[in-house]
Design a protein around this motif. Structure first.
Motif, PDB file in Angstrom:
ATOM      1  N   UNK A  56       0.808  -1.226   0.000  1.00 29.09           N
ATOM      2  CA  UNK A  56       0.000   0.000   0.000  1.00 29.09           C
ATOM      3  C   UNK A  56       0.842   1.277   0.000  1.00 29.09           C
ATOM      4  N   UNK A  57       2.073   1.228   0.544  1.00 30.83           N
ATOM      5  CA  UNK A  57       2.914   2.431   0.581  1.00 30.83           C
ATOM      6  C   UNK A  57       4.380   1.998   0.699  1.00 30.83           C
ATOM      7  N   UNK A  58       4.942   1.559  -0.414  1.00 33.81           N
ATOM      8  CA  UNK A  58       6.319   1.050  -0.402  1.00 33.81           C
ATOM      9  C   UNK A  58       7.314   2.131   0.031  1.00 33.81           C
ATOM     10  N   UNK A  59       7.026   3.392  -0.293  1.00 32.79           N
ATOM     11  CA  UNK A  59       7.939   4.465   0.104  1.00 32.79           C
ATOM     12  C   UNK A  59       7.998   4.582   1.629  1.00 32.79           C
ATOM     13  N   UNK A  60       6.837   4.407   2.271  1.00 28.44           N
ATOM     14  CA  UNK A  60       6.808   4.477   3.737  1.00 28.44           C
ATOM     15  C   UNK A  60       7.587   3.305   4.339  1.00 28.44           C
ATOM     16  N   UNK A  61       7.466   2.119   3.740  1.00 28.60           N
ATOM     17  CA  UNK A  61       8.266   0.988   4.212  1.00 28.60           C
ATOM     18  C   UNK A  61       9.752   1.316   4.086  1.00 28.60           C
TER      19      UNK A  61
END
Ligand code: 5GP
Ligand code: ZN
Length: 119
Positions: A56-61
């Motif tokens: 859902x939010x690879x950048x946040x990972x």
């Protein structure tokens, strides 16, 4: 009002020994440390598992992993050469892995030998 423990820590409703944070991630010492350094890194936004967050939010990972590296450097686990002495990241998913808090968290462990078998 949420019943998620880690959301409540981010909101300041439950005390946390915070070692690092940005606008999107939050890092604090584990209440039951399993190593000299045992820090939990979480996204401030609620996501249930690391796999769901990747979708859902690879950048946040990526920010969570980057924050873990920042914490490791602060804790003296990453030397000038970028590797020594090193650290371990653990992300439990589901009951057999022992996930007890259903808000993504990466354990940053270090400060002792973590190899299998201990040597
Ligand atoms: P899990 O078992 O879900 O991978 O990890 C949850 C972690 O949260 C455990 O290592 C546990 O010690 C930690 N923990 C549980 N409650 C609290 C708390 O109130 N404060 C802090 N700092 N850590 C907690
Ligand atoms: Zn939460």
């Amino acid at each position: 009002m949420t019943d998620c423990l880690f959301c409540r820590m981010v909101a300041g409703e439950i005390p946390a020994d915070v070692v690092h944070q940005t606008d999107r991630v939050f890092a604090f010492r584990d209440i039951n440390p399993q190593a000299p350094t045992h820090v939990l890194v979480i996204p401030k936004e609620h996501h249930p598992t690391i796999g769901e967050l990747a979708g859902s939010d690879a950048a946040l990972l990526g920010e969570v992993v980057g924050a873990a590296q920042t914490v490791a450097r602060q804790e003296g686990l990453i030397g000038a050469d970028g590797a020594e002495p090193g650290y371990r990241l653990v992300a439990n998913t589901g009951p057999q892995a022992g996930q007890t808090v259903h808000h993504v968290h990466v354990h940053v462990l270090g400060g002792r030998n973590l190899t299998w078998p201990p040597g």
